[in-house]
Motif scaffolding. Structure first.
Motif, mmCIF file in Angstrom:
data_model
loop_
_atom_site.group_PDB
_atom_site.id
_atom_site.type_symbol
_atom_site.label_atom_id
_atom_site.label_comp_id
_atom_site.label_asym_id
_atom_site.label_seq_id
_atom_site.Cartn_x
_atom_site.Cartn_y
_atom_site.Cartn_z
ATOM 1 N N UNK A 1 46.249 34.705 42.987
ATOM 2 C CA UNK A 1 45.506 35.138 41.807
ATOM 3 C C UNK A 1 45.251 33.981 40.864
ATOM 4 N N UNK A 2 46.284 33.135 40.645
ATOM 5 C CA UNK A 2 46.098 32.014 39.720
ATOM 6 C C UNK A 2 44.947 31.156 40.212
ATOM 7 N N UNK A 3 44.911 30.955 41.535
ATOM 8 C CA UNK A 3 43.868 30.125 42.105
ATOM 9 C C UNK A 3 42.497 30.748 41.851
ATOM 10 N N UNK A 4 42.408 32.048 42.146
ATOM 11 C CA UNK A 4 41.121 32.740 41.967
ATOM 12 C C UNK A 4 40.686 32.689 40.513
ATOM 13 N N UNK A 5 41.653 32.925 39.626
ATOM 14 C CA UNK A 5 41.318 32.963 38.204
ATOM 15 C C UNK A 5 40.897 31.581 37.728
ATOM 16 N N UNK A 6 41.607 30.538 38.212
ATOM 17 C CA UNK A 6 41.235 29.168 37.860
ATOM 18 C C UNK A 6 39.810 28.893 38.339
ATOM 19 N N UNK B 1 38.266 50.482 27.510
ATOM 20 C CA UNK B 1 39.074 49.972 28.615
ATOM 21 C C UNK B 1 38.803 48.475 28.716
ATOM 22 N N UNK B 2 39.858 47.683 28.753
ATOM 23 C CA UNK B 2 39.733 46.230 28.899
ATOM 24 C C UNK B 2 40.298 45.801 30.237
ATOM 25 N N UNK B 3 39.470 45.077 30.989
ATOM 26 C CA UNK B 3 39.912 44.529 32.267
ATOM 27 C C UNK B 3 39.935 43.007 32.139
ATOM 28 N N UNK B 4 41.084 42.409 32.377
ATOM 29 C CA UNK B 4 41.243 40.948 32.277
ATOM 30 C C UNK B 4 40.621 40.421 30.970
ATOM 31 N N UNK B 5 40.936 41.109 29.882
ATOM 32 C CA UNK B 5 40.543 40.618 28.565
ATOM 33 C C UNK B 5 39.147 40.989 28.112
ATOM 34 N N UNK C 1 41.563 35.835 30.052
ATOM 35 C CA UNK C 1 41.926 37.069 30.750
ATOM 36 C C UNK C 1 43.340 37.544 30.446
ATOM 37 N N UNK C 2 44.050 36.829 29.567
ATOM 38 C CA UNK C 2 45.480 37.105 29.417
ATOM 39 C C UNK C 2 45.898 37.382 27.988
ATOM 40 N N UNK D 1 50.826 37.983 30.500
ATOM 41 C CA UNK D 1 50.305 38.911 31.523
ATOM 42 C C UNK D 1 48.786 39.079 31.379
ATOM 43 N N UNK D 2 48.170 39.552 32.445
ATOM 44 C CA UNK D 2 46.732 39.821 32.422
ATOM 45 C C UNK D 2 46.444 40.969 31.435
ATOM 46 N N UNK D 3 45.398 40.806 30.640
ATOM 47 C CA UNK D 3 45.075 41.790 29.596
ATOM 48 C C UNK D 3 44.268 42.956 30.174
#
Ligand SMILES: [Zn+2]
Length: 459
Positions: A14-19, A444-448, A62-63, A420-422
């Protein structure tokens, strides 16, 4: 299998994808204030069973960057949430996606559009992560929908999948309900090669069905499910079983099952079962709403005319369930009383299993049939867990933190804490005393990012 290692690798992925996603934006944000929002005067249900009153939450990217009383608001966009409550987004660990449309189930309905519209529906109801339990089809993997969805690259809930699962020959799950991809081994010898082709799809768990569906179908023999569970474990996969009977639950535990994907419903669970589950670390997904849906429409439930319920239904389903023919059919069904009894037994069993300290995760079986409606079922499940004797905060923890643990994603999801992811829901009312207030969704918030204003808004 080593869940810690698995969780670590998931976190890494996930960190990789998010980066990668942040790089795609093309600009680097040097200012901390950029892309940051401060939510103030929040009543925060954090998913750990705690409530923090009049608190501020700083969301950056996103966090969650910070939670506290003393965050200086001058640098950030501020959203005053006085009078509102924030809770973690829901995680539903037993659902089905894509095979249902209108009042029917059919493999032909399994298209990209139908899958994405159902993921969007879950999102509108604040359910941002789901696990589809064995009803998926090649399209989900061949076209990369599952991988993109889990990585957060598609709109709607993030969809994990058990892929196809293992059923009984001429038995459950009924092939006619869009379940013709399910493996149905005749002998133990067929299991390894079938498992090899399943493993290529990287399923989250291996789903199996051990049930005679009220005497309608032959049940999978224990020699076969033992082989399935052992083969799953060889591939470091957990086995999650559909079940109904206490005696099957015990045999499944002896044979190494990891997850019960439904309630035990024929008998009240005994100490032997509780001790086995505790010693083996079995996870329990009660899917109470499924058992209520088996009979409740005959009693015109209080929520039948709520817009929050009606908005979740596929076209034609409301007309179907309120029709005289449907009502009569339900009431006159030979198993009507048995279904009521099964539901009541399931409530009792949840309380006993929860009190024994066994990990309970939320699942609903929503999407398996049009009467098990997606999104609403998850909120009903919260209510039914409180009917079983859990407090509203305990039920919310089951549906957030515990469900994230079940999926091995609890390092980033399931609770609202710094780092954590928001993923969260903003509510117009506080569910701490009345669990039905989870249905008062303001956003609704997904990843911030705000992705919905709830199922009753028009966009
Ligand atoms: Zn199911």
């Amino acid at each position: 299998m080593d869940r810690t290692v698995k969780t670590f690798f998931k976190a890494l992925t996930y960190s990789f994808v998010i980066a990668a996603m942040s790089c795609q934006g093309g600009k680097s944000n040097n200012s901390a204030a950029e892309n940051a929002t401060l939510f103030t005067h929040v009543n925060l249900i954090d998913g750990n069973g705690e409530v923090q009153r009049d608190i501020s939450i700083l969301v950056q990217g996103d966090s969650i960057a910070d939670i506290g009383q003393q965050i200086d608001s001058s640098d950030y966009e501020v959203i005053d949430l006085n009078g509102k409550t924030i809770m973690p987004a829901l995680i539903s660990t037993h659902v089905h996606v894509g095979t249902m449309k209108g009042t029917e189930n059919n493999a032909d309905f399994y298209t990209r559009d139908n899958i994405l519209s159902q993921l969007k529906k879950y999102q509108d109801y604040g359910v941002l992560t789901i696990l589809a339990m064995g009803s998926d089809r090649p399209l989900l993997f061949d076209s990369g929908i599952r991988d993109s969805s889990v990585a957060g690259l598609l709109p709607g809930a993030r969809m994990y999948s058990a892929a196809y699962g293992f059923g009984a020959v001429q038995g459950g799950p009924p092939a006619a309900m869009g379940m013709n991809q399910v493996f149905r081994p005749h002998t133990e010898a067929e299991v390894p090669s079938e498992m090899d082709s399943l493993v290529k799809l990287k399923p989250e768990v291996v789903k199996l069905w051990v049930d005679d569906f009220g005497g309608q179908f032959p049940k999978m023999p224990s020699s076969i499910y033992k082989a399935i569970i052992e083969e799953a474990h060889k591939h470091n996969l957990r086995a999650a079983s559909h079940l109904y009977y206490l005696s099957d639950a015990k045999q499944l535990l002896q044979d190494g099952v990891d997850i019960f994907a439904h309630s035990v419903r024929d008998n009240v669970v005994d100490d032997e079962l509780l001790n086995l589950m505790k010693s083996k670390g079995t996870i329990y997904i009660p899917t109470l709403s499924l058992d209520e849906f088996a009979y409740i429409y005959a009693r015109k439930p209080e929520w039948l005319d709520d817009e929050f319920f009606k908005a979740s239904l596929e076209p034609g389903v409301y007309e179907m369930i309120t029709s005289q023919a449907y009502q009569d059919n339900l009431k006159n069904a030979p198993n009507y009383q048995q279904n009521v009894k099964a539901f009541e037994t399931a409530l009792q069993n949840l309380k006993k299993i929860y009190d024994a300290g066994i990990l309970v995760a939320m699942g609903t079986d929503s999407g398996a049939m049009p009467i098990r409606t997606q999104g609403f079922s998850e909120h009903l499940e919260l209510e039914l867990m409180t009917q079983a004797g859990l407090s509203p905060l305990q039920a919310i923890t089951v549906a957030t933190k515990n469900s994230a643990r079940m999926l091995g994603i609890d390092q980033q999801y399931g609770t609202l804490e710094k780092g954590k992811i928001a993923d969260f829901i903003v509510l117009d009312a506080n569910p701490e005393q009345d669990i039905k207030n989870t249905r008062k969704i303001a956003a609704v918030y997904k990843a911030g990012k705000e992705v919905s204003k709830g199922p009753l808004s028009n966009d």
